[in-house]
Scaffold this active site. Structure first.
Site, short mmCIF file in Angstrom:
data_model
loop_
_atom_site.label_atom_id
_atom_site.label_comp_id
_atom_site.label_asym_id
_atom_site.label_seq_id
_atom_site.Cartn_x
_atom_site.Cartn_y
_atom_site.Cartn_z
N TRP A 19 -27.78 33.08 6.33
CA TRP A 19 -28.37 33.15 7.66
C TRP A 19 -28.95 31.83 8.12
CZ3 TRP A 19 -29.79 36.47 11.67
CH2 TRP A 19 -30.88 36.06 12.45
N ASP A 22 -33.10 28.79 14.24
CA ASP A 22 -33.39 27.58 15.02
C ASP A 22 -32.97 26.25 14.38
OD1 ASP A 22 -34.97 29.72 15.83
OD2 ASP A 22 -36.83 28.63 15.76
N GLN A 38 -33.57 26.58 10.39
CA GLN A 38 -34.13 27.76 9.75
C GLN A 38 -33.02 28.41 8.93
OE1 GLN A 38 -37.65 29.38 10.33
NE2 GLN A 38 -37.46 27.18 10.02
N TRP A 46 -32.36 37.47 8.43
CA TRP A 46 -33.57 36.64 8.46
C TRP A 46 -34.47 36.94 7.26
CZ3 TRP A 46 -38.86 37.02 8.66
CH2 TRP A 46 -39.56 35.88 9.11
N PHE A 78 -41.43 27.60 8.66
CA PHE A 78 -40.94 27.91 10.01
C PHE A 78 -40.58 26.62 10.75
CE2 PHE A 78 -42.36 32.49 11.26
CZ PHE A 78 -41.74 33.01 10.15
N SER A 79 -40.20 26.80 12.01
CA SER A 79 -39.62 25.69 12.79
C SER A 79 -40.59 24.53 13.00
CB SER A 79 -39.12 26.21 14.13
OG SER A 79 -37.99 27.01 13.91
N ARG A 146 -47.21 28.23 16.35
CA ARG A 146 -46.06 27.71 15.59
C ARG A 146 -45.16 26.75 16.37
NH1 ARG A 146 -45.18 33.28 16.16
NH2 ARG A 146 -43.49 33.86 17.57
N ASP A 147 -44.23 26.18 15.61
CA ASP A 147 -43.10 25.37 16.10
C ASP A 147 -43.53 24.01 16.66
OD1 ASP A 147 -41.86 27.74 15.42
OD2 ASP A 147 -41.55 28.39 17.49
N GLU A 199 -41.88 30.08 22.37
CA GLU A 199 -41.61 29.47 21.07
C GLU A 199 -40.94 28.10 21.26
OE1 GLU A 199 -40.93 33.36 18.26
OE2 GLU A 199 -39.14 32.66 19.28
C1 FRU Z 1 -37.70 31.15 17.01
C2 FRU Z 1 -38.61 31.49 15.83
C3 FRU Z 1 -39.71 30.46 15.73
C4 FRU Z 1 -40.07 30.52 14.29
C5 FRU Z 1 -38.74 30.78 13.62
C6 FRU Z 1 -38.82 31.61 12.38
O1 FRU Z 1 -36.42 31.70 16.91
O2 FRU Z 1 -39.12 32.79 15.99
O3 FRU Z 1 -40.80 30.72 16.60
O4 FRU Z 1 -40.67 29.35 13.82
O5 FRU Z 1 -37.93 31.41 14.59
O6 FRU Z 1 -37.61 31.67 11.71
#
Ligand code: FRU
Length: 475
Positions: A19, A22, A38, A46, A78-79, A146-147, A199
């Site tokens: 899988w 992002d 990711q 996921w 995460f991202s 996040r991100d 996000e």
């Molecule tokens: C966006 C997201 C981000 C997060 C990541 C987790 O698709 O939800 O906000 O960091 O995927 O895999």
């Protein structure tokens, strides 16, 4: 040639197995385009989120590398983004060997589920990564934070981070001299589209503006996930959106999410890569042993204050002989086969126009055959470009998958110019000089290879149409 892996993209990056979602840490460094992403190293849905890694010298051919930053007992990765800390402001490299620094979201696996921003660094040009011992570098005690999108802001001589407060529909800005200690600046939002979580923010200069990308899920124009953008100014502290923008979308297809742009691209280029999927059905798309692909890299520019996009020009280097070339042809009402076997992947350029005032809808069908087709067309009364994937092949794996996705666009005087990238499991449509984009996954039978014209209500005028065969970038 018989393909062992049905639907394997031939023009797009997809992992050998498992899988992805992002794109993360996009950076051009030492002659290579790095693509982190990711990744679940242990499965095709996921989970176990880690940063996978691939590199390319031309944005076309990708070589998958070992997992860059794996999840562990404490956290998922995460991202986030990667910067080149050329002056070793972080002290994580040496002056002789400045580090690449990844800024990612640590999502704790314990009951708190906290999301905090952390660092990892590489002194071997991105091949291996070490987590910073002082992590996290930013913790506001939140489960929804996040991100981080980090870049060097020339004007203020500091690092700037844009990071999402997803539930609040806000992007919060921070600044830092050393990537370790962050000063809070202002917030942007809520504004624009707020029908889902915010996000993956990405802020960058483009032309004479700054552009802020904000992915939203759900609430996109084709349902589920999509990426909106804002133009405005940024003084190193505050992003101020230009007035009167409404909702603006990078792409109105169903499969363009979490896209960000490259740091340090040479020549001032602004190169964008999205995840070509949608959270509505991402874990059910019928591919194996991988699940997920990136969209084709796009070059961004600003035209009359709006985003314009085109596939990166490297694409043309893949062209072989034209499969078909037409000029000044009129097609009568109905559907007409133009090419029996286009193959499973190719590029198409066309300028199409209604052949009469009565023409209601016109365009082309790709990957047609055996009752399957993906219809790309223009609806003259609605003034909309559309992709209809209701009969595109495998569509029944999720009730949200089949559909028609539309983008309003005025019909240019000389006809509608289209640039289309067709792959084994996707179609990307750029229209009206790249001012409008639609990206959709499709899962046609490998044998559905015809290219057809369609028109209803009256004839269609094909001013020009060329289908280019392409050398595949992956087997
Ligand atoms: C966006 C997201 C981000 C997060 C990541 C987790 O698709 O939800 O906000 O960091 O995927 O895999």
């Amino acid at each position: 040639r018989v393909r062992a892996e049905t639907y394997r993209p031939r023009l797009h990056f997809s992992p050998a197995r498992n899988w992805i979602n992002d794109p993360n840490g996009l950076i051009h460094h030492a002659g290579l385009w790095h693509l982190f992403f990711q990744y679940n190293p242990e499965g095709d849905v996921w989970g176990n989120m880690s940063w996978g890694h691939a590199v390319s010298s031309d944005l076309l051919h990708w070589q998958e590398r070992p997992v860059a930053i794996p999840h562990d007992a404490q956290e998922m990765i995460f991202s986030g983004s990667v910067v080149y800390d050329e002056h070793n402001t972080s002290g994580l490299g040496t002056d002789g060997t400045p580090p690449l620094v990844a800024v990612y979201t640590s999502t704790l696996k314990d009951a708190t589920g906290l999301q905090r921003q952390s660092l990892a660094y590489s002194t071997d040009a991105g091949e291996t990564w070490t987590k910073y011992a002082g992590n996290p570098v930013l913790d506001i005690g939140s489960k929804e934070f996040r991100d981080p999108g980090v870049f060097w802001h020339e004007g203020s001589g500091r690092w700037v981070m844009a990071v999402a407060l997803p539930i609040e529909h806000k992007i919060r800005f921070y600044a830092s001299a050393d990537l370790k200690s962050w000063e809070q600046l202002g917030d942007f939002g809520p504004t624009g589209a707020t029908g889902g979580v915010w996000e993956c923010p990405n802020l960058f200069p483009l032309g004479d503006r700054w552009v802020l990308l904000v992915s939203i899920n759900p609430g996109g124009p084709a349902g589920g996930s999509a990426t909106q953008y804002f133009t405005g100014t940024f003084d190193g502290r505050v992003f101020a959106a230009d007035p009167g923008q409404g909702e603006r979308w990078v792409d109105r297809g169903a499969d363009c999410y979490a896209g960000i742009t490259y740091n340090d691209a040479p020549g001032g280029r602004r190169v964008f890569v999205p995840w070509m999927n949608n959270w509505l059905y991402a874990d059910r798309i019928p591919t194996s042993p991988w699940r997920g692909a990136m969209g084709f890299p796009r070059e961004l520019s600003l035209r009359d204050g709006s985003l314009a996009q085109e596939p990166v020009p490297e694409l043309t280097s893949l062209r072989t002989d034209p499969l078909l070339s037409l000029a000044d042809t009129t097609v009568a009402e109905g559907t007409e086969e133009l090419l029996a076997d286009s193959g499973q992947f190719y590029e198409l350029e066309a300028v199409l126009a209604p052949g009469s005032a009565a023409t209601a809808s016109f365009g082309i069908d790709v990957r047609a055959g055996g009752g399957q087709y993906t219809r790309i067309g223009y609806d003259t009364s609605a003034g909309e470009l559309f992709i209809d994937r209701t009969a595109s092949g495998a569509v029944d794996f999720d009730a949200d998958f089949p559909g028609v996705h539309r983008a309003p666009v005025a019909l240019p005087d000389g006809g509608l110019d289209l640039r289309i990238l067709v792959d084994a499991s996707s179609v990307e449509v750029y229209a009206a000089g790249g001012s409008v984009c639609l990206t959709d996954q499709i899962f046609p039978d490998p044998g559905a290879r015809a290219l057809r014209a369609h028109t209803s209500g009256g004839p269609m005028r094909i001013t020009s149409l060329t289908a280019y065969g392409l050398k595949p970038v992956s087997v």
